[in-house]
Motif scaffolding. Structure first.
Motif, PDB file in Angstrom:
ATOM      1  N   SER A  34      42.335  36.870  42.092  1.00  0.00           N
ATOM      2  CA  SER A  34      41.097  37.078  41.341  1.00  0.00           C
ATOM      3  C   SER A  34      41.376  37.549  40.090  1.00  0.00           C
ATOM      4  O   SER A  34      40.778  37.118  39.221  1.00  0.00           O
ATOM      5  CB  SER A  34      40.532  38.271  42.397  1.00  0.00           C
ATOM      6  N   ARG A  35      42.481  38.102  39.919  1.00  0.00           N
ATOM      7  CA  ARG A  35      42.717  38.892  38.499  1.00  0.00           C
ATOM      8  C   ARG A  35      43.075  37.613  37.394  1.00  0.00           C
ATOM      9  O   ARG A  35      42.600  37.486  36.424  1.00  0.00           O
ATOM     10  CB  ARG A  35      43.975  39.876  38.419  1.00  0.00           C
ATOM     11  N   ILE A  36      43.726  36.747  37.997  1.00  0.00           N
ATOM     12  CA  ILE A  36      44.311  35.432  37.247  1.00  0.00           C
ATOM     13  C   ILE A  36      43.100  34.710  37.034  1.00  0.00           C
ATOM     14  O   ILE A  36      42.876  34.180  35.803  1.00  0.00           O
ATOM     15  CB  ILE A  36      45.414  34.713  37.996  1.00  0.00           C
ATOM     16  N   LEU A  37      42.115  34.340  38.003  1.00  0.00           N
ATOM     17  CA  LEU A  37      41.061  33.536  37.853  1.00  0.00           C
ATOM     18  C   LEU A  37      39.773  34.257  37.266  1.00  0.00           C
ATOM     19  O   LEU A  37      38.778  33.685  37.240  1.00  0.00           O
ATOM     20  CB  LEU A  37      40.581  33.045  39.115  1.00  0.00           C
ATOM     21  N   ARG A  38      39.847  35.512  36.980  1.00  0.00           N
ATOM     22  CA  ARG A  38      39.048  36.431  36.506  1.00  0.00           C
ATOM     23  C   ARG A  38      37.502  36.358  37.430  1.00  0.00           C
ATOM     24  O   ARG A  38      36.642  36.044  36.895  1.00  0.00           O
ATOM     25  CB  ARG A  38      38.549  36.151  35.265  1.00  0.00           C
ATOM     26  N   GLY A  39      37.943  36.956  38.449  1.00  0.00           N
ATOM     27  CA  GLY A  39      36.925  36.868  39.538  1.00  0.00           C
ATOM     28  C   GLY A  39      36.739  35.181  40.211  1.00  0.00           C
ATOM     29  O   GLY A  39      37.697  35.082  40.868  1.00  0.00           O
ATOM     30  N   ARG A  40      35.623  34.827  40.331  1.00  0.00           N
ATOM     31  CA  ARG A  40      35.459  33.305  40.704  1.00  0.00           C
ATOM     32  C   ARG A  40      35.812  33.579  42.267  1.00  0.00           C
ATOM     33  O   ARG A  40      36.672  32.893  42.552  1.00  0.00           O
ATOM     34  CB  ARG A  40      36.024  32.385  40.131  1.00  0.00           C
ATOM     35  N   ASN A  41      34.933  34.040  42.945  1.00  0.00           N
ATOM     36  CA  ASN A  41      35.170  34.449  44.406  1.00  0.00           C
ATOM     37  C   ASN A  41      35.629  33.275  45.219  1.00  0.00           C
ATOM     38  O   ASN A  41      36.305  33.359  46.219  1.00  0.00           O
ATOM     39  CB  ASN A  41      34.259  35.201  44.989  1.00  0.00           C
ATOM     40  N   GLU A  42      34.828  32.344  44.897  1.00  0.00           N
ATOM     41  CA  GLU A  42      34.856  31.153  45.781  1.00  0.00           C
ATOM     42  C   GLU A  42      36.254  30.377  45.790  1.00  0.00           C
ATOM     43  O   GLU A  42      36.913  30.205  46.699  1.00  0.00           O
ATOM     44  CB  GLU A  42      33.789  30.155  45.580  1.00  0.00           C
ATOM     45  N   ASP A  43      36.631  30.369  44.602  1.00  0.00           N
ATOM     46  CA  ASP A  43      38.096  29.887  44.254  1.00  0.00           C
ATOM     47  C   ASP A  43      39.210  30.851  44.771  1.00  0.00           C
ATOM     48  O   ASP A  43      40.178  30.227  45.312  1.00  0.00           O
ATOM     49  CB  ASP A  43      38.431  29.363  42.829  1.00  0.00           C
ATOM     50  N   CYS A  44      38.772  31.918  44.605  1.00  0.00           N
ATOM     51  CA  CYS A  44      39.816  32.944  44.913  1.00  0.00           C
ATOM     52  C   CYS A  44      39.989  32.722  46.574  1.00  0.00           C
ATOM     53  O   CYS A  44      41.133  33.196  46.975  1.00  0.00           O
ATOM     54  CB  CYS A  44      39.289  34.424  44.599  1.00  0.00           C
ATOM     55  N   ARG A  45      38.850  32.657  47.372  1.00  0.00           N
ATOM     56  CA  ARG A  45      39.011  32.708  48.756  1.00  0.00           C
ATOM     57  C   ARG A  45      39.766  31.459  49.185  1.00  0.00           C
ATOM     58  O   ARG A  45      40.508  31.358  50.173  1.00  0.00           O
ATOM     59  CB  ARG A  45      37.613  32.678  49.237  1.00  0.00           C
ATOM     60  N   GLU A  46      39.364  30.372  48.338  1.00  0.00           N
ATOM     61  CA  GLU A  46      40.032  29.148  48.711  1.00  0.00           C
ATOM     62  C   GLU A  46      41.415  29.087  48.379  1.00  0.00           C
ATOM     63  O   GLU A  46      42.484  28.893  49.269  1.00  0.00           O
ATOM     64  CB  GLU A  46      39.303  27.980  47.971  1.00  0.00           C
ATOM     65  N   LEU A  47      41.754  29.625  47.226  1.00  0.00           N
ATOM     66  CA  LEU A  47      43.261  29.808  47.095  1.00  0.00           C
ATOM     67  C   LEU A  47      44.262  30.667  48.064  1.00  0.00           C
ATOM     68  O   LEU A  47      45.275  30.619  48.081  1.00  0.00           O
ATOM     69  CB  LEU A  47      43.723  30.019  45.507  1.00  0.00           C
ATOM     70  N   SER A  48      43.638  31.864  48.194  1.00  0.00           N
ATOM     71  CA  SER A  48      44.349  32.705  49.128  1.00  0.00           C
ATOM     72  C   SER A  48      44.506  32.028  50.395  1.00  0.00           C
ATOM     73  O   SER A  48      45.576  32.272  50.975  1.00  0.00           O
ATOM     74  CB  SER A  48      43.170  33.927  49.031  1.00  0.00           C
ATOM     75  N   ALA A  49      43.335  31.262  50.851  1.00  0.00           N
ATOM     76  CA  ALA A  49      43.640  30.807  52.340  1.00  0.00           C
ATOM     77  C   ALA A  49      44.919  29.894  51.975  1.00  0.00           C
ATOM     78  O   ALA A  49      45.715  29.479  53.091  1.00  0.00           O
ATOM     79  CB  ALA A  49      42.273  30.114  52.699  1.00  0.00           C
ATOM     80  N   ASP A  50      44.909  28.944  50.888  1.00  0.00           N
ATOM     81  CA  ASP A  50      45.961  28.184  50.530  1.00  0.00           C
ATOM     82  C   ASP A  50      47.195  28.758  50.688  1.00  0.00           C
ATOM     83  O   ASP A  50      48.156  28.182  51.235  1.00  0.00           O
ATOM     84  CB  ASP A  50      45.914  27.350  49.502  1.00  0.00           C
ATOM     85  N   VAL A  51      47.368  30.016  49.982  1.00  0.00           N
ATOM     86  CA  VAL A  51      48.635  30.906  50.099  1.00  0.00           C
ATOM     87  C   VAL A  51      49.117  30.969  51.594  1.00  0.00           C
ATOM     88  O   VAL A  51      50.298  30.628  52.110  1.00  0.00           O
ATOM     89  CB  VAL A  51      48.594  32.137  49.472  1.00  0.00           C
ATOM     90  N   PHE A  52      48.245  31.458  52.342  1.00  0.00           N
ATOM     91  CA  PHE A  52      48.494  31.754  53.800  1.00  0.00           C
ATOM     92  C   PHE A  52      49.032  30.373  54.718  1.00  0.00           C
ATOM     93  O   PHE A  52      49.707  30.696  55.453  1.00  0.00           O
ATOM     94  CB  PHE A  52      47.533  32.585  54.526  1.00  0.00           C
ATOM     95  N   ARG A  76      50.385  33.703  42.577  1.00  0.00           N
ATOM     96  CA  ARG A  76      50.297  33.321  41.022  1.00  0.00           C
ATOM     97  C   ARG A  76      50.381  31.958  40.736  1.00  0.00           C
ATOM     98  O   ARG A  76      49.756  31.295  39.904  1.00  0.00           O
ATOM     99  CB  ARG A  76      51.388  33.988  40.328  1.00  0.00           C
ATOM    100  N   ASN A  77      51.274  31.304  41.534  1.00  0.00           N
ATOM    101  CA  ASN A  77      51.539  30.045  41.306  1.00  0.00           C
ATOM    102  C   ASN A  77      50.301  29.092  41.632  1.00  0.00           C
ATOM    103  O   ASN A  77      49.759  27.976  40.873  1.00  0.00           O
ATOM    104  CB  ASN A  77      52.761  29.200  42.238  1.00  0.00           C
ATOM    105  N   LYS A  78      49.569  29.392  42.693  1.00  0.00           N
ATOM    106  CA  LYS A  78      48.251  28.790  42.934  1.00  0.00           C
ATOM    107  C   LYS A  78      47.367  28.808  42.097  1.00  0.00           C
ATOM    108  O   LYS A  78      46.655  27.735  41.533  1.00  0.00           O
ATOM    109  CB  LYS A  78      47.903  29.294  44.361  1.00  0.00           C
ATOM    110  N   ALA A  79      47.214  30.174  41.573  1.00  0.00           N
ATOM    111  CA  ALA A  79      46.039  30.308  40.526  1.00  0.00           C
ATOM    112  C   ALA A  79      46.232  29.993  39.184  1.00  0.00           C
ATOM    113  O   ALA A  79      45.636  29.202  38.662  1.00  0.00           O
ATOM    114  CB  ALA A  79      46.230  31.997  40.298  1.00  0.00           C
ATOM    115  N   PHE A  80      47.710  29.780  38.884  1.00  0.00           N
ATOM    116  CA  PHE A  80      48.278  29.207  37.474  1.00  0.00           C
ATOM    117  C   PHE A  80      47.924  27.735  37.562  1.00  0.00           C
ATOM    118  O   PHE A  80      47.619  27.177  36.481  1.00  0.00           O
ATOM    119  CB  PHE A  80      49.364  29.619  37.053  1.00  0.00           C
ATOM    120  N   ASN A  81      48.300  27.215  38.792  1.00  0.00           N
ATOM    121  CA  ASN A  81      48.069  25.492  38.893  1.00  0.00           C
ATOM    122  C   ASN A  81      46.771  25.295  38.788  1.00  0.00           C
ATOM    123  O   ASN A  81      46.425  24.325  38.080  1.00  0.00           O
ATOM    124  CB  ASN A  81      48.753  25.140  40.145  1.00  0.00           C
TER     125      ASN A  81
END
Lengths: 187, 180
Positions: A34-52, A76-81
């Motif tokens: 969320s910090r890297i994406l500056r919010g964007r909850n939808e993307d954040c939820r998607e990427l968090s799920a991808d991490v796990f 970090r890698n997911k968000a930076f990508n």
């Protein structure tokens, strides 16, 4: 339940262990993203799920030591990508440390575990420089953004970042950071 | 002088932030993440790996090919069997036809052939010249096969020929030799 128990459970293919992992580190992973994406909850939820999911896929290789660090790096890698796909280039100021030929950290001292060493090096920075450093290099905030958050001028922030890089390099050299196989070629 | 570079952002992959932005600001619902992850993982647990899929497909294909081949062989064998059976029947029929061929030999050993090959009920009459006799051969379907040979006075000089062949028992051939 310890990290070790969770990792053992994951290795046995127990989804209960995965649930416990998410309970314990879900907030951390989503905060980093969320910090890297500056919010964007939808993307954040998607990427968090991808991490796990990635953790689950690679559970055989998982180690209990520094589990949190591993998840943070994955987040970090997911968000930076994601950002790289959108911006092509991350807005990072001089994102590199140059080790000259004479500087052979792997020869200087005994090798130490990289994660431990990097953590020690970052924590050795002056507090305000460390936060600036992490906001910029760890969370991908622009210099202006990070400076604004810390109440610094842009030039002051850049000066601190430069100082931070030099300090980090000095600490890494002193601690014996091994910055890749190439560096050990002349051993 | 050779130099090496290390990216700070990559270097920090080994860093664990225990200080900043932890458990704050994120409005992401962890339960939703958990739900999504567990649902996907549970689905994946029962999924077959691509390699296994390929192997199963290959095995199925091989089995199918085997079945098709077996069916083809079976079909071929059946065809051969039918052909062989037909040939056997044909052969038997030919043999029967041969059996049904009756030969009448005159006194000089000349063959006067009367043939009833396929068992059809036929009646025919022909005239033969045998030593002054006009041989009228009549074939009918009466129960007994009788040959009658009469002399100049009309007396029967040769009685009958009863066909002992089983497959020609339904035929009655009467040969009548009439005095010319």
């Amino acid at each position: 339940m310890t990290d070790n128990d969770i990792v053992n459970g994951l290795k046995k293919g127990k989804t209960k262990a995965l649930e416990q992992l998410i309970d314990r580190y879900g907030k951390y992973v989503s905060s980093v993203i969320s910090r890297i994406l500056r919010g964007r909850n939808e993307d954040c939820r998607e990427l968090s799920a991808d991490v796990f999911l990635a953790v689950w896929e690679n559970r055989e290789k998982l180690r209990a030591e520094n589990l949190k660090g591993y998840l943070g790096a994955a987040a970090r890698n997911k968000a930076f990508n994601k950002l790289r796909n959108e911006w092509e280039e991350l807005p990072l100021e001089e994102d590199m440390i140059i080790f000259d030929d004479g500087e052979q950290p792997c020869e200087a001292v005994e090798r130490k575990e990289t994660a431990l060493l990097v953590n020690r090096a970052v924590n050795g920075l002056e507090p305000i420089t460390k936060e600036l450093f992490l906001r910029h290099y760890y969370y991908g905030q622009s210099v202006a953004e990070a400076a604004d958050a810390l109440g610094l001028s842009l030039s002051a922030a850049k000066t601190r970042l430069c100082r931070g890089r030099q300090t980090l390099k000095a600490i890494l050299l002193k601690e014996g950071y091994d910055h890749g196989e190439q560096n050990c070629e002349n051993k | 002088m050779e130099s090496k570079t290390v990216k700070i952002s990559e270097l920090l992959d080994d860093y664990t932030d225990n200080e900043f932005f932890i458990d704050e600001e994120s409005e992401v619902n962890i339960d939703k993440i958990k739900e999504k992850v567990i649902a996907k993982v549970s689905g994946k647990k029962t999924k077959i790996k691509p390699v296994a899929k390929i192997m199963i497909a290959a095995a199925a294909a091989a089995a199918l090919t085997g079945m098709v081949s077996a069916a083809a062989v079976h079909g071929t064998m059946e065809t051969y069997s039918v052909i062989a059976e037909e040939k056997a029947v044909q052969h038997k029929t030919d043999a029967s036809a041969d059996d049904l061929t009756e030969k009448l030999v005159d006194e000089d050993g000349n063959v006067i052939e009367v043939q009833e090959a396929d068992g059809d009920k036929t009646q025919y009459e022909e005239t033969l010249e045998i030593d002054g006799y006009d041989a009228g051969i009549v074939t009918d379907d009466s129960a007994d096969v009788t040959e009658k040979l009469t002399d100049e006075d009309g007396n029967v000089i040769e009685a009958q020929k009863a066909d002992s062949e089983a497959d020609s028992s339904d035929k009655t051939d009467t040969f009548r030799f009439e005095n010319e």
